[in-house]
Scaffold this motif. Structure first.
Motif, PDB file in Angstrom:
ATOM      1  N   TRP A   7      26.711  20.623  88.696  1.00  0.00           N
ATOM      2  CA  TRP A   7      27.820  21.167  89.481  1.00  0.00           C
ATOM      3  C   TRP A   7      28.593  22.209  88.663  1.00  0.00           C
ATOM      4  CZ3 TRP A   7      33.265  21.036  89.352  1.00  0.00           C
ATOM      5  CH2 TRP A   7      33.912  21.322  90.556  1.00  0.00           C
ATOM      6  N   LEU A   8      28.822  21.922  87.392  1.00  0.00           N
ATOM      7  CA  LEU A   8      29.468  22.910  86.521  1.00  0.00           C
ATOM      8  C   LEU A   8      28.641  24.185  86.440  1.00  0.00           C
ATOM      9  CD1 LEU A   8      30.588  20.705  83.462  1.00  0.00           C
ATOM     10  CD2 LEU A   8      31.987  21.417  85.412  1.00  0.00           C
ATOM     11  N   ARG A   9      27.317  24.017  86.420  1.00  0.00           N
ATOM     12  CA  ARG A   9      26.410  25.164  86.329  1.00  0.00           C
ATOM     13  C   ARG A   9      26.307  25.923  87.648  1.00  0.00           C
ATOM     14  NH1 ARG A   9      20.409  23.333  85.986  1.00  0.00           N
ATOM     15  NH2 ARG A   9      20.874  23.107  88.217  1.00  0.00           N
ATOM     16  N   ASP A  10      26.049  25.201  88.732  1.00  0.00           N
ATOM     17  CA  ASP A  10      25.709  25.840  90.000  1.00  0.00           C
ATOM     18  C   ASP A  10      26.924  26.200  90.848  1.00  0.00           C
ATOM     19  OD1 ASP A  10      23.093  25.413  89.211  1.00  0.00           O
ATOM     20  OD2 ASP A  10      22.876  23.575  90.381  1.00  0.00           O
ATOM     21  N   ASN A  11      27.946  25.346  90.838  1.00  0.00           N
ATOM     22  CA  ASN A  11      29.106  25.576  91.693  1.00  0.00           C
ATOM     23  C   ASN A  11      30.206  26.356  90.990  1.00  0.00           C
ATOM     24  OD1 ASN A  11      27.541  23.444  92.905  1.00  0.00           O
ATOM     25  ND2 ASN A  11      29.232  23.086  94.305  1.00  0.00           N
ATOM     26  N   LEU A  12      30.492  26.026  89.741  1.00  0.00           N
ATOM     27  CA  LEU A  12      31.553  26.716  89.013  1.00  0.00           C
ATOM     28  C   LEU A  12      31.031  27.876  88.174  1.00  0.00           C
ATOM     29  CD1 LEU A  12      34.041  23.978  87.738  1.00  0.00           C
ATOM     30  CD2 LEU A  12      33.967  25.177  89.923  1.00  0.00           C
ATOM     31  N   GLY A  13      29.770  27.791  87.737  1.00  0.00           N
ATOM     32  CA  GLY A  13      29.186  28.869  86.954  1.00  0.00           C
ATOM     33  C   GLY A  13      29.765  29.005  85.556  1.00  0.00           C
ATOM     34  N   ILE A  14      30.285  27.914  84.996  1.00  0.00           N
ATOM     35  CA  ILE A  14      30.873  28.010  83.645  1.00  0.00           C
ATOM     36  C   ILE A  14      29.837  27.782  82.545  1.00  0.00           C
ATOM     37  CG2 ILE A  14      33.162  27.362  84.484  1.00  0.00           C
ATOM     38  CD1 ILE A  14      32.781  24.618  83.186  1.00  0.00           C
ATOM     39  N   ILE A  15      28.621  27.366  82.927  1.00  0.00           N
ATOM     40  CA  ILE A  15      27.507  27.287  81.987  1.00  0.00           C
ATOM     41  C   ILE A  15      26.283  27.915  82.643  1.00  0.00           C
ATOM     42  CG2 ILE A  15      28.292  25.292  80.649  1.00  0.00           C
ATOM     43  CD1 ILE A  15      26.587  23.502  82.440  1.00  0.00           C
ATOM     44  N   GLY A  16      25.393  28.441  81.816  1.00  0.00           N
ATOM     45  CA  GLY A  16      24.187  29.070  82.339  1.00  0.00           C
ATOM     46  C   GLY A  16      23.054  28.093  82.544  1.00  0.00           C
ATOM     47  N   THR A  17      22.925  27.118  81.626  1.00  0.00           N
ATOM     48  CA  THR A  17      21.925  26.067  81.736  1.00  0.00           C
ATOM     49  C   THR A  17      22.606  24.733  81.484  1.00  0.00           C
ATOM     50  OG1 THR A  17      21.313  26.015  79.396  1.00  0.00           O
ATOM     51  CG2 THR A  17      20.198  27.650  80.791  1.00  0.00           C
ATOM     52  N   SER A  18      21.967  23.653  81.888  1.00  0.00           N
ATOM     53  CA  SER A  18      22.555  22.326  81.675  1.00  0.00           C
ATOM     54  C   SER A  18      22.788  22.048  80.202  1.00  0.00           C
ATOM     55  CB  SER A  18      21.656  21.251  82.283  1.00  0.00           C
ATOM     56  OG  SER A  18      21.576  21.390  83.686  1.00  0.00           O
ATOM     57  N   ALA A  19      21.878  22.524  79.352  1.00  0.00           N
ATOM     58  CA  ALA A  19      22.007  22.274  77.919  1.00  0.00           C
ATOM     59  C   ALA A  19      23.240  22.945  77.328  1.00  0.00           C
ATOM     60  CB  ALA A  19      20.752  22.747  77.193  1.00  0.00           C
ATOM     61  N   ASP A  20      23.759  23.996  77.980  1.00  0.00           N
ATOM     62  CA  ASP A  20      24.916  24.719  77.467  1.00  0.00           C
ATOM     63  C   ASP A  20      26.188  23.890  77.486  1.00  0.00           C
ATOM     64  OD1 ASP A  20      23.325  26.960  77.098  1.00  0.00           O
ATOM     65  OD2 ASP A  20      23.925  27.912  78.979  1.00  0.00           O
ATOM     66  N   VAL A  21      26.199  22.801  78.257  1.00  0.00           N
ATOM     67  CA  VAL A  21      27.439  22.032  78.381  1.00  0.00           C
ATOM     68  C   VAL A  21      27.850  21.435  77.045  1.00  0.00           C
ATOM     69  CG1 VAL A  21      26.390  19.801  79.027  1.00  0.00           C
ATOM     70  CG2 VAL A  21      28.679  20.393  79.855  1.00  0.00           C
ATOM     71  N   GLU A  22      26.894  21.043  76.220  1.00  0.00           N
ATOM     72  CA  GLU A  22      27.249  20.451  74.931  1.00  0.00           C
ATOM     73  C   GLU A  22      27.891  21.487  74.014  1.00  0.00           C
ATOM     74  OE1 GLU A  22      25.444  17.573  71.424  1.00  0.00           O
ATOM     75  OE2 GLU A  22      24.057  18.526  72.826  1.00  0.00           O
ATOM     76  N   THR A  23      27.349  22.692  73.984  1.00  0.00           N
ATOM     77  CA  THR A  23      27.929  23.749  73.155  1.00  0.00           C
ATOM     78  C   THR A  23      29.344  24.082  73.604  1.00  0.00           C
ATOM     79  OG1 THR A  23      25.723  24.672  72.810  1.00  0.00           O
ATOM     80  CG2 THR A  23      27.596  26.108  72.334  1.00  0.00           C
ATOM     81  N   LEU A  24      29.534  24.198  74.917  1.00  0.00           N
ATOM     82  CA  LEU A  24      30.858  24.511  75.450  1.00  0.00           C
ATOM     83  C   LEU A  24      31.842  23.395  75.138  1.00  0.00           C
ATOM     84  CD1 LEU A  24      32.643  26.425  77.111  1.00  0.00           C
ATOM     85  CD2 LEU A  24      31.789  25.294  79.192  1.00  0.00           C
ATOM     86  N   ALA A  25      31.427  22.149  75.341  1.00  0.00           N
ATOM     87  CA  ALA A  25      32.311  21.012  75.087  1.00  0.00           C
ATOM     88  C   ALA A  25      32.628  20.854  73.605  1.00  0.00           C
ATOM     89  CB  ALA A  25      31.678  19.734  75.630  1.00  0.00           C
ATOM     90  N   ALA A  64      44.575  24.275  79.065  1.00  0.00           N
ATOM     91  CA  ALA A  64      43.204  23.838  79.340  1.00  0.00           C
ATOM     92  C   ALA A  64      42.256  25.025  79.493  1.00  0.00           C
ATOM     93  CB  ALA A  64      43.170  22.976  80.600  1.00  0.00           C
ATOM     94  N   THR A  65      41.039  24.858  78.961  1.00  0.00           N
ATOM     95  CA  THR A  65      40.001  25.882  79.030  1.00  0.00           C
ATOM     96  C   THR A  65      38.739  25.297  79.665  1.00  0.00           C
ATOM     97  OG1 THR A  65      39.016  25.312  76.889  1.00  0.00           O
ATOM     98  CG2 THR A  65      40.888  26.862  76.884  1.00  0.00           C
ATOM     99  N   SER A  66      37.751  26.149  79.837  1.00  0.00           N
ATOM    100  CA  SER A  66      36.467  25.665  80.356  1.00  0.00           C
ATOM    101  C   SER A  66      35.861  24.640  79.414  1.00  0.00           C
ATOM    102  CB  SER A  66      35.505  26.834  80.567  1.00  0.00           C
ATOM    103  OG  SER A  66      35.295  27.539  79.349  1.00  0.00           O
ATOM    104  N   GLY A  67      36.136  24.767  78.107  1.00  0.00           N
ATOM    105  CA  GLY A  67      35.636  23.777  77.151  1.00  0.00           C
ATOM    106  C   GLY A  67      36.228  22.400  77.396  1.00  0.00           C
ATOM    107  N   HIS A  68      37.517  22.350  77.712  1.00  0.00           N
ATOM    108  CA  HIS A  68      38.140  21.060  78.012  1.00  0.00           C
ATOM    109  C   HIS A  68      37.550  20.441  79.281  1.00  0.00           C
ATOM    110  CE1 HIS A  68      41.407  22.974  75.496  1.00  0.00           C
ATOM    111  NE2 HIS A  68      41.226  21.820  74.882  1.00  0.00           N
TER     112      HIS A  68
END
Length: 495
Positions: free
Chosen positions: A313-331, A369-373
């Motif tokens: 959902w973060l990837r497809d609906n919000l577009g804050i990550i490009g791939t699912s794996a990117d969530v760890e780097t962002l977080a 708060a940021t996209s990382g949070h």
């Protein structure tokens, strides 16, 4: 001809279908995977095309065999594991589905569930089924398809078949000759009696599902038939719902052993032995597995609807990550969630709360708060929901885990795994072979044909890859969990 040296597994999941080939040590020889389309025709509706699932099964089976340079004859047996409550109704004569499959996450049967609960509440059938009345389960989905497509007469006449995805694939693999399911999948329908392991006529009548539609219930490990399609001549010898298959693949064969699978949703199962344990804490009582003529083994289960799908959902609906794996780097770009909490009640809340009226919320937002949070709060939501389930399991069983075996796509996320160990105060252990769902189905099939001798041999295959130990102090743990519970209260009574 030399004896076959491998066992295959069809792993038909919520977002993709895989075919995995294992050798005698339980190691992966080859695998192929293909994603299928998710259909969302209305809010709360989730559908799959059963014919597409079948075509994906053909594609990945051929792909894995080709990659390994093998023929179907090189497989001693094939097992099937599947997304459990997703429901198909099809024409027995033509083999054509009457409609798209209704996926386990779908909430359209809320009216039927409310009608069935009446004044007796959602636990009306729990003593027979081990389950609360919920949109989650297959029985009300079959009823909805009959009602909304005008099919009750045809169903009563025996013209239609219904089942979970395992029975659909087994039907297709045998050219329509065998309509079979196993006890683990049948236990997710609200139609099977946990004690007798058979369809309950009174439940079928109450929910409105003619018994003529339903598959024959068999054990999880036996030869059901030989395949006539794709895998011609190969024994189809194991069927387990995906979460039970993961428990089996993690070799949690002793009462008190537990695993947690991190996939589209999260599912924690605790082996409770040969007698069903009734939950007083919002968990499900389910069949863990049944090997041939041996007594059934039962489990307590905590089902969480949205975990890995929240990352999507973060990837497809919000577009804050490009791939699912990117969530760890962002977080990982922030030291903590900044007091932001994300409660992903997109389909209500499942175990242990069972609140279909809840809807998702992000709370605690400030200009800081940021996209990382938000990304970190999304990952932490998975761990917090797992903590709720584990607390319920301890309450019901009295078993305090010393470790939790984990598997599924999200266990590669080390930030999440460490936070999971911290918030549980329990060691989290990842096995060397992470494809435990497919492995469990392969084990069930291999046992049925003598490829593996017994459970002791399977235990020897299990090895540890990585362990995360708790590092959070008790005061911080208690404070963070209290804050999570405060956030959850903000999501209730929305619908």
């Amino acid at each position: 001809m030399p004896p076959a040296r491998f066992v295959g597994a069809i792993d038909q999941g919520t977002t993709s279908t895989r075919f995995v080939i294992f050798d005698h040590s339980g190691s992966i020889v080859a695998a192929d995977q293909a994603e299928h389309v998710q259909h969302y025709p209305h809010p709360g509706w989730v559908e799959h095309d059963p014919q597409e699932l079948w075509e994906m099964t053909i594609q990945v089976a051929e792909g894995a065999l080709s990659t390994a340079g093998l023929r179907p004859a090189d497989l001693a047996a094939v097992g099937i594991t599947n997304q459990r409550e997703t429901t198909v109704v099809w024409d027995r004569a033509t083999g054509e589905p009457v409609a798209r499959a209704i996926v386990w996450q779908d909430t359209r049967t809320a009216g039927i569930v409310k009608e069935l609960a009446g004044d007796r509440g959602v636990d009306r059938y729990r003593s027979q089924t081990g389950l609360p009345l919920s949109t989650y389960f297959a029985g009300p989905k079959i009823r909805w398809l009959l009602d909304h497509h005008g099919l009750e007469g045809r169903a009563q006449a025996g013209e239609l078949a219904a089942g979970t995805i395992d029975s659909w694939l087994l039907w297709k693999l045998t050219g329509g000759r065998h309509h079979v399911t196993d006890v683990t999948n049948a236990s997710r329908t609200l139609l099977m009696d946990l004690g007798t392991l058979g369809w309950d006529p009174a439940l079928c009548d109450a929910i409105g599902v003619p018994g003529t539609m339903l598959a024959e219930i068999r054990s999880s490990s036996e030869i059901y038939a030989e395949a006539t399609e794709i895998l011609s001549g190969v024994p189809l010898a194991g069927v387990l719902g995906d979460q039970q298959a993961a428990l089996f693949g993690q070799t949690c064969f002793e009462p008190g052993q537990a695993k947690n699978t991190y996939g589209t949703g999260n599912f924690m199962l605790l082996n409770t032995g040969n007698a069903p344990t009734t939950s007083q804490s919002g968990l499900l009582t389910t069949v863990a597995y049944k090997l041939g003529h041996a007594p059934a083994v039962y489990a307590l289960e905590g089902s969480i609807a949205v975990t890995g799908s929240l990352v999507h959902w973060l990837r497809d609906n919000l577009g804050i990550i490009g791939t699912s794996a990117d969530v760890e780097t962002l977080a990982a770009g922030v030291p903590d969630s900044g007091d932001v909490y994300f409660v992903p009640a997109f389909s209500g809340l499942f175990a242990p709360r069972w609140r279909p009226d809840a809807r998702g919320a992000i709370v605690g937002l400030t200009r800081f708060a940021t996209s990382g949070h938000v990304a970190r709060a999304a990952l932490e939501a998975t761990a917090f929901q797992t903590r709720e389930v584990l607390d319920a399991m301890v309450s019901d069983s009295g078993v305090h885990l010393t470790e939790l075996r984990v598997d599924g796509g999200m266990v590669g996320n080390e930030l999440l795994m460490q936070f999971q160990a911290d918030i549980l105060d329990v060691a989290v252990v990842r096995p060397t072979v992470s494809e435990t769902t497919a492995l469990g189905a392969a084990y069930a099939a291999g046992l049925a044909v003598g490829f593996w001798e017994d459970l002791a041999e399977l235990r020897r295959n299990w090895t540890e890859d990585r362990r995360w130990s708790p590092q959070m102090d008790s005061e911080t743990r208690a404070s963070r969990y209290a804050r999570w519970n405060q956030a959850v209260t903000r999501t209730l009574d929305w619908v």
